[in-house]
Design a protein around this motif. Structure first.
Motif, PDB file in Angstrom:
ATOM      1  N   ASP A 488       0.838  -1.191   0.000  1.00 54.87           N
ATOM      2  CA  ASP A 488       0.000   0.000   0.000  1.00 54.87           C
ATOM      3  C   ASP A 488       0.882   1.253   0.000  1.00 54.87           C
ATOM      4  O   ASP A 488       2.101   1.201   0.154  1.00 54.87           O
ATOM      5  N   SER A 489       0.224   2.397  -0.169  1.00 59.03           N
ATOM      6  CA  SER A 489       0.956   3.655  -0.140  1.00 59.03           C
ATOM      7  C   SER A 489       1.587   3.840   1.237  1.00 59.03           C
ATOM      8  O   SER A 489       0.915   3.740   2.265  1.00 59.03           O
ATOM      9  N   SER A 490       2.885   4.102   1.252  1.00 60.13           N
ATOM     10  CA  SER A 490       3.609   4.158   2.517  1.00 60.13           C
ATOM     11  C   SER A 490       3.645   5.581   3.045  1.00 60.13           C
ATOM     12  O   SER A 490       3.375   6.563   2.342  1.00 60.13           O
ATOM     13  N   LYS A 491       4.052   5.691   4.287  1.00 54.95           N
ATOM     14  CA  LYS A 491       4.194   6.994   4.931  1.00 54.95           C
ATOM     15  C   LYS A 491       5.339   7.777   4.315  1.00 54.95           C
ATOM     16  O   LYS A 491       5.257   9.010   4.168  1.00 54.95           O
ATOM     17  N   ALA A 492       6.424   7.070   3.926  1.00 53.09           N
ATOM     18  CA  ALA A 492       7.556   7.756   3.315  1.00 53.09           C
ATOM     19  C   ALA A 492       7.174   8.394   1.977  1.00 53.09           C
ATOM     20  O   ALA A 492       7.616   9.515   1.667  1.00 53.09           O
ATOM     21  N   LYS A 493       6.349   7.727   1.210  1.00 54.17           N
ATOM     22  CA  LYS A 493       5.905   8.304  -0.062  1.00 54.17           C
ATOM     23  C   LYS A 493       5.033   9.527   0.167  1.00 54.17           C
ATOM     24  O   LYS A 493       5.200  10.557  -0.517  1.00 54.17           O
ATOM     25  N   GLN A 494       4.139   9.446   1.108  1.00 57.01           N
ATOM     26  CA  GLN A 494       3.279  10.597   1.391  1.00 57.01           C
ATOM     27  C   GLN A 494       4.083  11.761   1.947  1.00 57.01           C
ATOM     28  O   GLN A 494       3.810  12.934   1.628  1.00 57.01           O
ATOM     29  N   ASP A 495       5.092  11.483   2.763  1.00 60.43           N
ATOM     30  CA  ASP A 495       5.958  12.553   3.267  1.00 60.43           C
ATOM     31  C   ASP A 495       6.694  13.236   2.126  1.00 60.43           C
ATOM     32  O   ASP A 495       6.862  14.477   2.127  1.00 60.43           O
ATOM     33  N   LEU A 496       7.143  12.457   1.138  1.00 62.12           N
ATOM     34  CA  LEU A 496       7.818  13.051  -0.015  1.00 62.12           C
ATOM     35  C   LEU A 496       6.892  13.998  -0.768  1.00 62.12           C
ATOM     36  O   LEU A 496       7.294  15.119  -1.129  1.00 62.12           O
ATOM     37  N   LEU A 497       5.666  13.578  -1.004  1.00 63.42           N
ATOM     38  CA  LEU A 497       4.718  14.451  -1.705  1.00 63.42           C
ATOM     39  C   LEU A 497       4.439  15.717  -0.907  1.00 63.42           C
ATOM     40  O   LEU A 497       4.347  16.824  -1.483  1.00 63.42           O
ATOM     41  N   ASN A 498       4.323  15.589   0.394  1.00 59.19           N
ATOM     42  CA  ASN A 498       4.083  16.772   1.231  1.00 59.19           C
ATOM     43  C   ASN A 498       5.264  17.735   1.191  1.00 59.19           C
ATOM     44  O   ASN A 498       5.079  18.970   1.154  1.00 59.19           O
ATOM     45  N   HIS A 499       6.476  17.200   1.177  1.00 61.66           N
ATOM     46  CA  HIS A 499       7.651  18.073   1.101  1.00 61.66           C
ATOM     47  C   HIS A 499       7.743  18.756  -0.260  1.00 61.66           C
ATOM     48  O   HIS A 499       8.201  19.922  -0.344  1.00 61.66           O
ATOM     49  N   ILE A 500       7.354  18.074  -1.312  1.00 67.04           N
ATOM     50  CA  ILE A 500       7.350  18.710  -2.641  1.00 67.04           C
ATOM     51  C   ILE A 500       6.365  19.877  -2.667  1.00 67.04           C
ATOM     52  O   ILE A 500       6.680  20.971  -3.179  1.00 67.04           O
ATOM     53  N   ILE A 501       5.200  19.683  -2.108  1.00 67.77           N
ATOM     54  CA  ILE A 501       4.193  20.753  -2.072  1.00 67.77           C
ATOM     55  C   ILE A 501       4.691  21.922  -1.226  1.00 67.77           C
ATOM     56  O   ILE A 501       4.559  23.103  -1.614  1.00 67.77           O
ATOM     57  N   SER A 502       5.277  21.623  -0.082  1.00 73.90           N
ATOM     58  CA  SER A 502       5.784  22.695   0.789  1.00 73.90           C
ATOM     59  C   SER A 502       6.902  23.478   0.109  1.00 73.90           C
ATOM     60  O   SER A 502       6.987  24.713   0.235  1.00 73.90           O
ATOM     61  N   ARG A 503       7.786  22.766  -0.612  1.00 78.59           N
ATOM     62  CA  ARG A 503       8.884  23.473  -1.295  1.00 78.59           C
ATOM     63  C   ARG A 503       8.359  24.367  -2.400  1.00 78.59           C
ATOM     64  O   ARG A 503       8.890  25.485  -2.617  1.00 78.59           O
ATOM     65  N   MET A 504       7.336  23.964  -3.126  1.00 77.17           N
ATOM     66  CA  MET A 504       6.775  24.815  -4.170  1.00 77.17           C
ATOM     67  C   MET A 504       6.076  26.032  -3.568  1.00 77.17           C
ATOM     68  O   MET A 504       6.167  27.147  -4.110  1.00 77.17           O
ATOM     69  N   LYS A 505       5.403  25.859  -2.455  1.00 79.99           N
ATOM     70  CA  LYS A 505       4.780  27.012  -1.780  1.00 79.99           C
ATOM     71  C   LYS A 505       5.837  28.011  -1.332  1.00 79.99           C
ATOM     72  O   LYS A 505       5.663  29.237  -1.474  1.00 79.99           O
ATOM     73  N   LYS A 506       6.935  27.485  -0.790  1.00 81.64           N
ATOM     74  CA  LYS A 506       8.013  28.372  -0.337  1.00 81.64           C
ATOM     75  C   LYS A 506       8.629  29.126  -1.506  1.00 81.64           C
ATOM     76  O   LYS A 506       8.979  30.322  -1.395  1.00 81.64           O
ATOM     77  N   SER A 507       8.781  28.459  -2.638  1.00 81.26           N
ATOM     78  CA  SER A 507       9.335  29.125  -3.805  1.00 81.26           C
ATOM     79  C   SER A 507       8.407  30.225  -4.312  1.00 81.26           C
ATOM     80  O   SER A 507       8.870  31.292  -4.747  1.00 81.26           O
ATOM     81  N   ILE A 508       7.099  30.002  -4.270  1.00 83.14           N
ATOM     82  CA  ILE A 508       6.148  31.046  -4.691  1.00 83.14           C
ATOM     83  C   ILE A 508       6.248  32.258  -3.783  1.00 83.14           C
ATOM     84  O   ILE A 508       6.193  33.416  -4.238  1.00 83.14           O
ATOM     85  N   GLU A 509       6.419  32.010  -2.504  1.00 83.16           N
ATOM     86  CA  GLU A 509       6.491  33.124  -1.550  1.00 83.16           C
ATOM     87  C   GLU A 509       7.818  33.873  -1.632  1.00 83.16           C
ATOM     88  O   GLU A 509       7.840  35.109  -1.456  1.00 83.16           O
ATOM     89  N   ASP A 510       8.935  33.159  -1.889  1.00 79.65           N
ATOM     90  CA  ASP A 510      10.249  33.804  -1.823  1.00 79.65           C
ATOM     91  C   ASP A 510      10.773  34.275  -3.171  1.00 79.65           C
ATOM     92  O   ASP A 510      11.518  35.271  -3.228  1.00 79.65           O
ATOM     93  N   ASP A 511      10.435  33.563  -4.253  1.00 75.83           N
ATOM     94  CA  ASP A 511      11.073  33.837  -5.540  1.00 75.83           C
ATOM     95  C   ASP A 511      10.211  34.633  -6.505  1.00 75.83           C
ATOM     96  O   ASP A 511      10.741  35.120  -7.521  1.00 75.83           O
ATOM     97  N   VAL A 512       8.930  34.749  -6.248  1.00 82.86           N
ATOM     98  CA  VAL A 512       8.052  35.451  -7.181  1.00 82.86           C
ATOM     99  C   VAL A 512       7.959  36.917  -6.749  1.00 82.86           C
ATOM    100  O   VAL A 512       7.532  37.231  -5.621  1.00 82.86           O
ATOM    101  N   PHE A 513       8.363  37.774  -7.658  1.00 88.02           N
ATOM    102  CA  PHE A 513       8.271  39.222  -7.417  1.00 88.02           C
ATOM    103  C   PHE A 513       8.090  39.909  -8.759  1.00 88.02           C
ATOM    104  O   PHE A 513       8.981  39.894  -9.612  1.00 88.02           O
ATOM    105  N   ILE A 514       6.901  40.496  -8.963  1.00 87.33           N
ATOM    106  CA  ILE A 514       6.603  41.237 -10.190  1.00 87.33           C
ATOM    107  C   ILE A 514       6.197  42.647  -9.771  1.00 87.33           C
ATOM    108  O   ILE A 514       5.086  42.868  -9.265  1.00 87.33           O
ATOM    109  N   PRO A 515       7.069  43.612  -9.964  1.00 92.12           N
ATOM    110  CA  PRO A 515       6.748  44.985  -9.535  1.00 92.12           C
ATOM    111  C   PRO A 515       5.743  45.643 -10.486  1.00 92.12           C
ATOM    112  O   PRO A 515       5.658  45.289 -11.669  1.00 92.12           O
ATOM    113  N   LEU A 516       5.003  46.578  -9.988  1.00 89.87           N
ATOM    114  CA  LEU A 516       4.056  47.368 -10.775  1.00 89.87           C
ATOM    115  C   LEU A 516       4.597  48.790 -10.904  1.00 89.87           C
ATOM    116  O   LEU A 516       4.889  49.446  -9.898  1.00 89.87           O
ATOM    117  N   TYR A 517       4.743  49.230 -12.134  1.00 91.65           N
ATOM    118  CA  TYR A 517       5.264  50.561 -12.411  1.00 91.65           C
ATOM    119  C   TYR A 517       4.202  51.355 -13.169  1.00 91.65           C
ATOM    120  O   TYR A 517       3.293  50.780 -13.777  1.00 91.65           O
TER     121      TYR A 517
END
Length: 670
Positions: A488-517
């Motif tokens: 069955d789906s293991s805890k380690a696999k689910q932890d990996l998916l959760n870490h991938i989602i968390s890393r993408m959220k962090k990248s959206i918060e830290d790396d996305v910057f579009i200024p308005l001029y």
């Protein structure tokens, strides 16, 4: 009637030899020598017949010296025997043992009847009696026949019920005999099987010495293997940690440099907007120097793209991962040192204790020859732990973020484990629920998933398209291989998916910057404001594309939340709305739609698009109206095609009817 004197007849018969063939010669001689007055009576003839019968029973020897008492006693016994036979029950079928006797008896009866007939004829010829005396002989014969008929008449009556009962009793008796034979057969069969089992046990017991030798050798081998791994596991942990720290530091250096470049350029543009110089001239000089370095790296990447003929590219969609020559050399030197230490780690160890194939061959031999003890020892739970250090050594050089990363199926340890699982000797042992099938799943759970998770948290850069593609491909291969395993789906696999989602959220918060001029600042496409804003827009589009590469791995609702709600609606759409209508606006909208997976729109019905794209679809409608006013027919067609791709068919139909452009309705069927 005058009879023959028995004593005289006995005296006359004494000189006769036992080889006297037939009594008929005696009767004929008596008839020829005696006169008519010496005719034997019926009693004498009966006694003579009895003597002949006794002679047949005694090897066909007829003795004429028989006393009257013996003849009478024999007649009495015969009569008693006949009475007893009459009193017995009627036998419908002869017994098997008496069948031969009865056949002999029937033959004797036929011979007696023929003999009687012959004697009567001889008597008729020999005797010249009167008519009354001549008639006395057949009278006695008729009387004997009548006696036989009366004897048969005295037998009990026979009917079908009696026959049926006796047949049923006979059938029941035969069935009992059959059952007893069947029980005996089963007993003998069981005895044969028990004998075979005993023989096998004896054969096994004869191999007790060799079995003991094998188990003793296996115990010694496993003890030495555990001691060896316990000694080496400390060094393995150190080497693994060194490589991990090296990659992590390299990723942090690149990430920090990109964020500093972003802050420096944003600050520099703010200074230009204020039209004033900073009071700290040294700080401005430092920013200028850093920006020049960033422009040089950007120019170098542009030249590489031109050499590779990559024309469909925009500034901001490339990853700034170039390292200074000194840093690249230092990184490669440290990496080579770690790999050399890994190579020298098992120089003092025999191949049987450091090679996964040789270790598995030992256990394969155990599994084939002694399967019972193999499974009773729970080897399937022990092998992943024994192989853990050796697999980790092979994975130290495995950088799954590189484009030429080795696939999991091509690794030596993976092939060795697969060969071990495929090497089950079915002819000797067959098991429907072989626990060894979970060995690979446990290895992936305990080693592969944690290693990928570490790369995701500290090494992976979601803004890097090459790293994201490599990571996505590795995860797909691992998940595909994992899905074939009986687990069955293991805890380690689910932890990996959760870490991938968390890393993408962090990248959206830290790396996305579009200024308005202000529009006045971005009307000139060559101005620093417009260039910086455009570069940040395309960088966000690249992040959107990288995030949506995880489609079919990350849940669909999570990807729609990250890609559509946060990136498109919060950042990209805000820039697109403020852009003037024209080819540039249409191109940006086209790139955004190209990032969206087509699978999301297959289930959309009634011409309705995704709810998260409602604002984006309204912008496409307004853009089409503005293009119609500017008489941009080709761009209008592109916008209608975008509405068809996102299944916003109602909006497209309303626009075409409003502006009487029914000739473009064929596009909606695409």
């Amino acid at each position: 009637m005058k009879g023959i004197d028995p004593e005289q007849m006995s005296k006359e018969d004494e000189p006769l030899s036992p080889d006297y063939k037939d009594s008929s010669d005696s009767v004929s001689e008596c008839s020829s020598e005696d006169s008519a007055d010496n005719i034997p009576d019926a009693a004498f003839i009966k006694r003579a017949r009895r003597k002949r019968h006794l002679a047949r029973a005694q090897s066909n020897y007829l003795s004429l010296n028989v006393s009257n008492d013996a003849v009478q006693r024999k007649e009495t016994e015969d009569e008693e025997t006949e009475d007893e036979s009459d009193n017995k029950g009627l036998e419908f079928a002869p017994k098997f043992r008496a069948l031969g006797d009865r056949m002999i008896k029937d033959e004797d009866i036929e011979e007696d009847e023929m003999q009687n007939e012959w004697e009567e004829q001889q008597i008729k010829k020999a005797l010249k009696l009167s008519q009354g005396i001549y008639a006395a002989v057949p009278l006695s014969t008729t009387k004997q026949t009548q006696t036989k008929i009366d004897a048969f008449a005295s037998l009990p009556p026979i009917n079908t019920e009696i026959v049926k009962k006796r047949l049923n009793r006979r059938i029941a008796l035969l069935q009992d005999i059959h059952r007893s034979h069947q029980r005996e057969y089963e007993k003998y069969t069981k005895d044969i099987e028990d004998s075979k089992t005993a023989a096998q046990e004896l054969e096994k017991s004869s191999n007790a010495a060799s079995n003991y030798k094998f188990y003793r050798a296996m115990k010694t081998y496993i003890g030495n293997l555990i001691d060896c791994l316990n000694e080496k596991v400390f060094h393995i942990n150190e080497l693994e940690l060194e490589m991990y720290i090296l990659l992590k530091q390299q990723a942090q250096i690149l990430l920090k440099r990109r964020q500093e470049d972003l802050r420096n350029e944003s600050s520099y543009i703010q200074l230009l907007t204020k039209n004033s110089k900073s009071s700290n001239g040294c700080m401005e000089d430092d920013i200028q120097k850093l920006l020049e370095d960033c422009k040089a790296r950007r120019r170098h990447r542009r030249e590489k793209r031109e050499c590779s003929y990559k024309v469909d590219h925009h500034e901001g969609m490339s990853s700034d991962d170039e390292r200074p020559p000194e840093a690249a050399v230092d990184f490669q030197k440290k990496k080579n040192d770690i790999l050399q230490n890994c190579k020298n780690l098992f120089e003092d160890v025999h191949m049987d204790y450091c090679t996964i194939r040789n270790i598995l061959l030992k256990f394969q031999h155990w599994k084939d020859d002694f399967p019972d003890s193999y499974y009773n020892a729970y080897i399937s739970l022990c092998l992943p732990k024994l192989l853990n250090p050796l697999i980790r050594v092979q994975l130290i050089d495995w950088n799954l973020l590189e484009e030429d990363c080795v696939n999991l199926k091509d690794m030596p340890w993976f092939r060795d484990v697969k060969d071990f699982l495929a090497g089950k000797n079915v002819s000797q042992f067959e098991r429907t629920d072989d626990p060894d099938e979970n060995i690979l799943a446990k290895i992936i759970d305990n080693i592969i998933f944690p290693k990928i998770t570490g790369f995701v948290d500290y090494v992976w850069d979601p803004l890097s398209t090459s790293q994201t593609k490599s990571l996505v491909q590795i995860c797909k291969n691992v998940f595909e291989e994992y899905s074939f395993l009986k687990t069955d789906s293991s805890k380690a696999k689910q932890d990996l998916l959760n870490h991938i989602i968390s890393r993408m959220k962090k990248s959206i918060e830290d790396d996305v910057f579009i200024p308005l001029y202000p529009k006045s600042a971005v009307e000139d496409k060559t101005s620093p404001h417009a260039t910086f804003q455009d570069r940040q827009f395309w960088s966000t589009v690249k992040l959107l594309s990288n995030i949506l590469l995880w489609d079919s791995i990350i849940p669909e609702d999570v990807l729609q939340e990250l890609g559509l709600s946060k990136l498109v609606n919060r950042y990209l759409l805000l820039i697109i709305i403020n852009l003037p209508s024209g080819p540039d606006n249409v191109e940006k909208c086209t790139k955004v739609v190209a990032c969206l997976p087509e699978r999301w729109f297959r289930e959309c019905e009634d011409g309705s698009s995704l709810p998260q794209l409602s604002n984006f679809n309204q912008h496409l409608l307004q853009l089409a109206r503005a293009l119609y006013k500017d008489n941009c027919r080709n761009e209008i067609k592109d916008v209608i095609l975008l509405l068809a791709k996102v299944k916003a068919l109602h909006i497209a139909d309303d626009f075409l009817e409003e502006y009487q452009m029914e000739h473009l309705k064929s596009i909606l069927n695409v």
